[in-house]
Motif scaffolding. Structure first.
Motif, mmCIF file in Angstrom:
data_model
loop_
_atom_site.group_PDB
_atom_site.id
_atom_site.type_symbol
_atom_site.label_atom_id
_atom_site.label_comp_id
_atom_site.label_asym_id
_atom_site.label_seq_id
_atom_site.Cartn_x
_atom_site.Cartn_y
_atom_site.Cartn_z
ATOM 1 N N THR B 179 -1.900 57.515 115.842
ATOM 2 C CA THR B 179 -2.062 56.069 115.656
ATOM 3 C C THR B 179 -0.994 55.524 114.719
ATOM 4 N N PHE B 180 -0.782 56.233 113.614
ATOM 5 C CA PHE B 180 0.210 55.771 112.650
ATOM 6 C C PHE B 180 1.595 55.720 113.269
ATOM 7 N N ILE B 181 1.943 56.791 113.970
ATOM 8 C CA ILE B 181 3.282 56.836 114.570
ATOM 9 C C ILE B 181 3.461 55.696 115.552
ATOM 10 N N LEU B 182 2.415 55.462 116.372
ATOM 11 C CA LEU B 182 2.523 54.427 117.401
ATOM 12 C C LEU B 182 2.706 53.058 116.786
ATOM 13 N N ILE B 183 1.897 52.771 115.768
ATOM 14 C CA ILE B 183 1.916 51.409 115.232
ATOM 15 C C ILE B 183 3.138 51.163 114.360
ATOM 16 N N PHE B 184 3.597 52.207 113.682
ATOM 17 C CA PHE B 184 4.719 51.992 112.777
ATOM 18 C C PHE B 184 6.045 52.458 113.345
ATOM 19 N N LYS B 185 6.013 52.814 114.631
ATOM 20 C CA LYS B 185 7.225 53.310 115.271
ATOM 21 C C LYS B 185 8.385 52.335 115.094
ATOM 22 N N ASN B 186 8.105 51.070 115.414
ATOM 23 C CA ASN B 186 9.151 50.056 115.350
ATOM 24 C C ASN B 186 9.688 49.890 113.942
ATOM 25 N N ASP B 187 8.775 49.983 112.959
ATOM 26 C CA ASP B 187 9.208 49.762 111.582
ATOM 27 C C ASP B 187 10.032 50.927 111.053
ATOM 28 N N ILE B 188 9.678 52.146 111.530
ATOM 29 C CA ILE B 188 10.342 53.321 110.991
ATOM 30 C C ILE B 188 11.704 53.532 111.634
ATOM 31 N N PHE B 189 11.726 53.421 112.982
ATOM 32 C CA PHE B 189 12.950 53.835 113.669
ATOM 33 C C PHE B 189 13.956 52.706 113.871
ATOM 34 N N LYS B 190 13.503 51.487 113.737
ATOM 35 C CA LYS B 190 14.422 50.387 113.970
ATOM 36 C C LYS B 190 15.476 50.344 112.853
ATOM 37 N N GLU B 191 16.716 50.252 113.252
ATOM 38 C CA GLU B 191 17.739 50.158 112.226
ATOM 39 C C GLU B 191 17.709 48.757 111.623
ATOM 40 N N LYS B 192 18.021 48.719 110.358
ATOM 41 C CA LYS B 192 17.957 47.416 109.698
ATOM 42 C C LYS B 192 19.118 46.566 110.183
ATOM 43 N N GLN B 193 18.787 45.413 110.799
ATOM 44 C CA GLN B 193 19.864 44.557 111.265
ATOM 45 C C GLN B 193 19.918 43.312 110.394
ATOM 46 N N PRO B 194 21.112 42.956 109.983
ATOM 47 C CA PRO B 194 21.231 41.791 109.113
ATOM 48 C C PRO B 194 20.925 40.526 109.896
#
Lengths: 113, 436
Positions: B179-194
């Motif tokens: 559940t944690f991986i699924l919900i936070f996937k976008n937050d963890i793996f997304k590169e920070k874009q300015p």
């Protein structure tokens, strides 16, 4: 021209197509210019104008071309076609007969009061 | 909503259009927005002028004669995830707006995007915690149910309950992680874009977008698969496993009925009912599994099940009407005995274990007799130093006796309800001691 601020949304949508066609009869315009021009006549949000512009282009009433601008990236201009001009005239005629009939009807109603 | 967000959303809604057409529309909207911003509107205002993105997308799709609801049925799961994300984002935006005035003095350089992000994560965490608490319920149910089953088993098998609990807890742990991986996937793996507001960067970002698109889409689909996987796991845990456990218990009862046949008791009604219910449970299990392999059980299988069920009900009612139920123990009590019922014995920890105080001054032999039905089970106990007596009856032997009595009763269409008494024979002094 008349500025109609508080108009029924359905009314607005009905005449919008005609207004867009007539606006482009005057001269070629780019998106922002057109939206500005149209919203001078009918208070309506951009979200309504653009799809109509797109549809009329898809139906070959308009064609588009790119032109360099002095400020920023090139702009996409819309130009009315022969087909579009015919359509504009047709809609204008329809509108006039329609409003005439309605005006007459309203007058009759007022008489009966 | 920022310009970036608006354009991204719009692009997503226009997925059905071909790449060039979509890019054209997005570029034009970007140009429109830039123009508005240049003429003094704020980014938020400029976006707000377009109204609802969904409506806009719908209208644009209409211009191409595309049914705007094209993906409603096929991607309901994605939709729910999307709406979940959207509502989280909306809530986060609301909270961040409220908090913005608070942080304004502190975070002058921070744009509201990062603040929104922070609250988004906080709200997500809260939702995950609530979700996991709800999910805890079926897991607790499963673990206590399984443990209960194993505690009734005899010694070596009763240890299985700990293994069972361990397995269930591990599954729960796995669910938490997934559940944690699924919900936070976008937050963890997304590169920070300015996300800077200057319009001069617009060109660069569009270039970036084209290279980034394929990877982003790939991630999305894998996330959807993950959600579907989770859905499957929950479905199996909540429905299929209990059904399988239930079918196992039904098989036990079926075996018992077969066992009774060997003792000349033929309960045709119960047998038929058992078969019908077992069949129905198998049907349900098949139905649930068909969600995964598309092999639906034919509904015609229900017809024999229903027929067998009705027949079984008729036979069972017929048999039950001729049944008599007896509760009394048929023991003969002698004058010098005190009779306790099970409830009257104080400090009894388990129904099998009694503790009776005995006069420590009197050195004598105390006999405690347990009577149930018309059988006798005797045990002579020693008086311990402290004067307490513990009686442990051999549960296996007792079970055998119960079974024998039960079977004997069934042969005469009689059911004995487990009811027994304790008979204590002792000398006067002890009896006096106990009754005081």
């Amino acid at each position: 021209m008349l500025v109609v601020m508080t108009m029924n949304v359905q009314f607005k949508k009905g005449v919008l197509e005609m207004v867009v066609l007539l606006t482009l009869l005057k001269k070629d315009m780019y998106g922002y210019e057109l939206v500005n021009e149209v919203s001078k006549i009918i208070a309506i949000n951009e979200g309504t104008v653009y799809p109509i512009l797109k549809r009329l282009t898809n139906e070959n009433y308009f064609e588009s071309y790119l032109e360099e601008s002095s400020e920023g990236p090139p702009r996409k201009y819309y130009k009315i076609t022969m087909l579009g001009k015919e359509r504009a005239a047709e809609l204008k005629k329809e509108w006039e007969t329609f409003t005439k009939a309605i005006r007459k009807f309203i007058k009759e109603c007022e008489k009966n009061d | 909503m920022t310009k970036e967000e608006f354009l991204k959303k719009l692009a997503k809604k226009l997925k059905i259009l071909n790449e060039n057409e979509k890019k054209d529309i997005i570029n034009e909207h970007e140009a429109l927005l830039n123009e508005k911003i240049k003429n003094g509107q704020s980014e938020e205002e400029a976006v707000a002028d377009f109204g609802d993105v969904n409506d806009l997308a719908k209208e644009i799709l209409k211009a191409y004669k595309v049914d705007p609801d094209y993906n409603k049925n096929s991607e309901t799961l994605e939709k729910t995830k999307e709406s979940f994300d959207e509502s989280v984002k909306n809530a986060a935006e609301w909270v961040s707006e409220k908090a913005q005035s608070f942080f304004d003095s502190v975070a002058e350089e921070k744009s509201d995007v990062t603040l929104t992000k922070i609250f988004e994560i906080i709200i997500k965490v809260l939702i995950v915690i609530i979700l996991l608490h709800i999910l805890r319920l079926p897991f607790s149910l499963l673990s206590s149910l399984g443990a209960q089953v194993f505690t009734t088993a005899i010694f070596p098998f009763s240890l299985l309950q700990y293994i069972w609990i361990f397995i269930i807890e591990m599954l729960y742990l796995a669910t938490i992680v997934i559940t944690f991986i699924l919900i936070f996937k976008n937050d963890i793996f997304k590169e920070k874009q300015p996300t800077k507001k200057t319009s001069t960067l617009a060109k660069k970002t569009t270039k970036k977008k084209t290279t980034k698109k394929p990877t982003a889409e790939g991630k999305e689909t894998s996330a959807n698969d993950g959600v579907f996987m989770l859905f499957k796991i929950v479905l199996i845990l909540v429905f299929v496993i209990p059904l399988i456990l239930f079918s196992v218990s039904l098989m036990f009862s079926f075996a018992t009925l077969i066992f009774l046949i060997f003792h000349d008791i033929f309960l045709i009604g119960l047998l038929l009912l058992n078969v019908a219910i077992l069949g129905f449970v198998f049907f349900l299990i098949h139905l649930f599994l068909s969600l995964f392999n598309n092999q639906k059980p034919s509904p015609w299988a229900l017809i024999p099940i229903i027929i067998i069920f009705i027949l079984g009900t008729i036979f069972t009612i017929d048999w039950a009407l001729g049944l008599s139920i007896e509760k009394e123990a048929k023991g003969e009590l002698t004058k010098e005995t005190i009779v306790f019922t099970q409830e009257e014995i104080k400090d009894s920890k388990y129904w099998r274990q009694y503790e009776i105080k005995i006069n420590p001054d009197v050195d004598e032999e105390t006999v405690i007799v347990e009577i149930y039905f018309d059988e006798k089970y005797e045990k002579i106990v020693d008086v311990s130093e402290t004067g307490g007596v513990n009686i442990y009856l051999n549960s296996l032997q007792k079970m055998r006796d119960f079974t024998n009595i039960f079977i004997a009763g069934l042969k005469n269409d009689t059911i004995y309800i487990p009811y027994y008494e304790i008979k204590l024979s002792a000398q006067e002094a002890t009896i006096q001691y106990i009754t005081d």
